[in-house]
Enzyme design. Structure first.
Site, PDB file in Angstrom:
ATOM      1  N   GLN A   1       0.862  -1.182   0.000  1.00  0.00           N
ATOM      2  CA  GLN A   1       0.000   0.000   0.000  1.00  0.00           C
ATOM      3  C   GLN A   1       0.900   1.234   0.000  1.00  0.00           C
ATOM      4  O   GLN A   1       1.475   1.610   1.025  1.00  0.00           O
ATOM      5  CB  GLN A   1      -0.916  -0.028   1.216  1.00  0.00           C
ATOM      6  CG  GLN A   1      -1.764  -1.287   1.307  1.00  0.00           C
ATOM      7  CD  GLN A   1      -2.785  -1.392   0.184  1.00  0.00           C
ATOM      8  OE1 GLN A   1      -3.779  -0.666   0.154  1.00  0.00           O
ATOM      9  NE2 GLN A   1      -2.553  -2.309  -0.745  1.00  0.00           N
TER      10      GLN A   1
ATOM     11  N   ALA B   1     -11.775   2.135   4.303  1.00  0.00           N
ATOM     12  CA  ALA B   1     -10.792   1.371   3.553  1.00  0.00           C
ATOM     13  C   ALA B   1      -9.943   2.261   2.650  1.00  0.00           C
ATOM     14  O   ALA B   1     -10.156   3.475   2.543  1.00  0.00           O
ATOM     15  CB  ALA B   1     -11.495   0.293   2.725  1.00  0.00           C
ATOM     16  N   HIS B   2      -9.000   1.630   1.963  1.00  0.00           N
ATOM     17  CA  HIS B   2      -8.033   2.372   1.143  1.00  0.00           C
ATOM     18  C   HIS B   2      -8.698   3.122  -0.007  1.00  0.00           C
ATOM     19  O   HIS B   2      -9.634   2.661  -0.626  1.00  0.00           O
ATOM     20  CB  HIS B   2      -6.923   1.468   0.627  1.00  0.00           C
ATOM     21  CG  HIS B   2      -7.371   0.274  -0.170  1.00  0.00           C
ATOM     22  ND1 HIS B   2      -6.513  -0.738  -0.507  1.00  0.00           N
ATOM     23  CD2 HIS B   2      -8.563  -0.082  -0.684  1.00  0.00           C
ATOM     24  CE1 HIS B   2      -7.148  -1.643  -1.197  1.00  0.00           C
ATOM     25  NE2 HIS B   2      -8.407  -1.267  -1.321  1.00  0.00           N
ATOM     26  N   ASN B   3      -8.194   4.325  -0.222  1.00  0.00           N
ATOM     27  CA  ASN B   3      -8.584   5.193  -1.345  1.00  0.00           C
ATOM     28  C   ASN B   3     -10.020   5.688  -1.277  1.00  0.00           C
ATOM     29  O   ASN B   3     -10.564   6.168  -2.269  1.00  0.00           O
ATOM     30  CB  ASN B   3      -8.321   4.495  -2.682  1.00  0.00           C
ATOM     31  CG  ASN B   3      -6.841   4.214  -2.896  1.00  0.00           C
ATOM     32  OD1 ASN B   3      -6.400   3.078  -2.799  1.00  0.00           O
ATOM     33  ND2 ASN B   3      -6.069   5.266  -3.137  1.00  0.00           N
TER      34      ASN B   3
END
EC number: 2.3.1.191
Length: 351
Positions: free
Chosen positions: A202, A243-245
């Site tokens: 990540q 969560a991511h993004n």
């Protein structure tokens, strides 16, 4: 904690809140309490008219209230259009934590030599400030908290005890990060090779805007490539997973146990009730409210209030309804077929 609150005069409070003072402005108060519990040194407020019945008997020194409730108030009144907002501002005036933060670095804290500390920074016991970190003026880092390498914390932000900020995270001004929250942990990124999972590094970060608050034990994952972005004045309750993004627009609020899957875009002025789940790669436009425990699996492109799921009921009734839920598709097809047959008969009769 020693209570360092200085009693405030009612005239000073009225001036700071923009309220109209009706009564003794020289009287001083040192506490804030409910209408029922307030004593002679306390101030209270009436925002919900369901509590109007408690107003005549209050023992408070003064009450924040709306103009239409003034006649029922037996004590000094601070009259304003939005007493709940006034209560919010007053609570900060009387908060001993806000008003009594000592500056300095505790002897047991670990601070990298190249870290940059602004003026009046406070770093608590056993906190860790890693290489390349920049702390703005007035930042408070609570005991046991960690700020990872090359992260930035904006001025007058507060990390309570045992908050964790990973590397390469940017936190804006006046942020509040509560105990146990984790900002910048890895997003849930894995590729399957047919036999098992391979981790995807990540490589992005997290950017929190100004005036953001993150509740205890909440997690905001770093981006896989670009950053996870939380806008200005976003309020995040406890035990929330982002969560991511994910991108969340300014002035939105997320209640406890919300879960947002990766790469979803949430607009400005949105409100997500407790336990709401958003699937990944969705777009939620500005001005959307999703009620508690709803699951959102498609983008929402029109502002408004949205809900899913059913309310609690007796188990026997729920079981019967669950059977009917499974029958809805066949029932809809039967209704459509009957409508078609009925329409054909109508056309035949007309001819």
């Amino acid at each position: 904690m020693k209570d360092t609150r200085i009693p405030l005069s009612l005239s000073d409070i009225a001036n700071r809140l923009g309220a109209r003072l009706e009564g003794d402005g020289e009287r001083r108060i040192s506490g804030l309490a409910t209408l029922k519990d307030a004593g002679p040194e306390d101030i209270t407020f009436l925002a919900n008219r369901a509590y109007l019945k408690d107003l005549p008997g209050t023992r408070a020194a003064a009450v924040l209230l709306r103009p239409e409730d003034r006649d029922a108030c037996p004590v000094t009144a601070l009259v304003l259009d939005n007493p709940y907002l006034g209560y919010a501002e007053l609570s900060r005036m009387l908060d001993p934590l806000i008003n009594a933060q000592p500056s300095g670095v505790h002897a047991t804290a670990v601070v990298a030599e190249d870290a940059v500390l602004g003026q009046d920074v406070s770093i608590g016991a056993q906190a860790v400030i890693e290489s390349g970190v920049v702390l703005g003026d007035g930042v408070t880092i609570g005991p046991g908290s960690i700020v990872g390498a090359d992260s930035q914390i904006g001025e007058n932000s507060l990390l309570h005890a045992n908050a964790t900020v990973y590397h390469g995270v940017v936190v804006g001004k006046r942020a509040i990060l509560h105990s146990g929250c984790v900002i910048g942990g890895d997003g849930f990124g894995f590729a399957h090779d047919g036999a098992g999972w391979r981790k995807i590094a990540q490589l992005g970060g997290v950017v929190l805007g100004d005036d953001v608050e993150v509740g205890s034990c909440s997690s905001i994952d770093r981006g896989a490539l670009g950053d996870t972005v939380i806008g200005n004045d976003v309020k995040i309750d406890s035990q929330v997973q982002i969560a991511h993004n994910v991108h969340i627009g300014d002035h939105s609020a997320l209640a406890g146990c919300v879960g947002i899957a990766g790469s979803t875009q949430v607009g400005r002025h949105c409100m997500l009730g407790g336990g709401v789940g958003l699937s990944g790669h969705l777009t939620i436009c500005d001005g959307v409210q999703v009620t508690g425990m709803s699951l959102v699996t498609n983008s929402i492109l029109e502002p408004g209030v949205y809900s899913s799921g059913t309310g609690a009921m007796e188990n026997s009734q729920w079981r019967r309804n669950a059977v009917r839920f499974k029958q809805l598709d066949s029932i809809a097809k039967r209704v459509s077929r009957l409508e078609r047959i009925s329409g054909e008969k109508g056309d035949s009769g007309a001819s």
